[in-house]
Design an enzyme around this catalytic site. Structure first.
Site, PDB file in Angstrom:
ATOM      1  CD  GLU A  61      -2.673   1.122   2.637  1.00  0.00           C
ATOM      2  OE1 GLU A  61      -3.718   1.793   2.706  1.00  0.00           O
ATOM      3  OE2 GLU A  61      -2.248   0.427   3.594  1.00  0.00           O
ATOM      4  CE  LYS A  67      -7.730   1.471   3.831  1.00  0.00           C
ATOM      5  NZ  LYS A  67      -6.385   1.787   4.371  1.00  0.00           N
ATOM      6  CB  CYS A  86      -4.738  -1.459   4.331  1.00  0.00           C
ATOM      7  SG  CYS A  86      -3.739  -1.659   5.831  1.00  0.00           S
TER       8      CYS A  86
END
Length: 290
Positions: free
Chosen positions: A44, A117, A154
């Site tokens: 990431e 995200k 993540c």
């Protein structure tokens, strides 16, 4: 003849120099491609240090529109040269809005689009809500040259709903670029094992391989800095770790999967056949009642 897919996860430390980080990433991408990898996952926010440990407005200047982001500009030609798929994690700017995003680069170097995200953490050492808006793309799955790929980022990896949604959208493998390590508020807290286990559970519950690529090393900075615990891995459809790295090593791991076997195996288990969507209302209510 069955369809085979070889995936790779990259694990390395990153510094403040974006050019050096991209050169290191390109080196590992080439190593993975030489090992036969077709889909290659960096970790990431590879452009620099994981900056979300504190709240500093100067970091907003490092965001770029996704098509123009230095990481995308550098890695798209490499994907085309090597004939590999590379999901690239970036700090994205769209007008006055900022996102933690992944750009999917297909094996011809074309940009297939982006995923923003969905789940944004906010806690000691991971103060992402200061920098990123919650993603507005919905979960995404891409038909790449080598297979149908789903990508979460993540904190997304802790949510079974994210993995299940991508599986229901037809993903054949799930990828999670990651930056996770020490917890500044509690030096005794080590989340490495549950971090792996939750994704191994996604693999089992969806009969699907899972790939997680984490950074490693200590990054100095405000608040004493942050140590990342690496431990990148590839899990098969049983949740077994078929390839993994330890906490500090830098390098590449690969694994190959028979996509046709996996499709038949998912069907035979009946996880999707036996779903009871009429009972799942609590999953979409912020405060379900008993």
């Amino acid at each position: 003849m069955s369809r085979s897919l070889t995936v790779a996860a990259l694990q390395t430390a990153y510094g403040v120099d974006t050019a050096a980080n991209l050169a290191r990433t390109a080196e590992l991408v080439r190593e993975a491609a030489a090992k036969g990898a077709q889909v290659i996952l960096p970790s990431e926010l590879i452009q620099g240090h994981y900056f979300c440990v504190t709240q500093l407005e100067s970091w907003f200047a490092t965001a770029h529109p996704w098509r123009e982001h230095p990481c995308v500009v550098a890695l798209a030609p490499l994907a085309a040269e090597l004939g590999v798929v590379i999901p690239v994690s970036i700090f994205e700017r769209e007008g006055p809005h900022y996102f933690n995003s992944v750009v999917m680069i297909d094996a011809d170097g074309s940009l297939m689009g982006l995923y923003r995200k969905s789940h944004i953490p906010d806690g000691p050492g991971y103060q992402e809500k200061y920098y990123f808006r919650p993603g507005d793309t919905g979960f995404k799955v891409w038909d790449t040259r080598f297979g149908r790929i789903g990508v979460g980022i993540c904190w997304d990896q802790w949510y079974p709903e994210c993995a299940r949604a991508m599986a229901l959208m037809g993903a054949e493998v799930l990828l999670y670029p990651t930056a996770i390590g020490s917890e500044p508020q509690d030096a005794s807290l080590d989340t490495r094992d549950p971090w792996q286990r939750v994704m191994q559970g996604h693999a089992v519950a969806n009969c699907i391989p899972v790939v997680a690529a984490n950074r490693t090393g200590f990054e100095p900075g405000a608040g004493g800095g942050q140590s990342f615990y690496g431990s990148s891995f590839i899990a098969d459809h049983r949740g077994d770790l078929v390839a993994s790295l330890d906490r500090e090593v830098q390098g590449v791991i690969t694994a190959s999967f028979d996509l046709d076997f996996l499709a038949a195996h998912r069907a035979s288990f009946g996880f999707f056949r036996d779903r009871r969507t009429d009972l799942y209302g609590a999953l979409v209510s912020p405060r379900p009642t008993t």
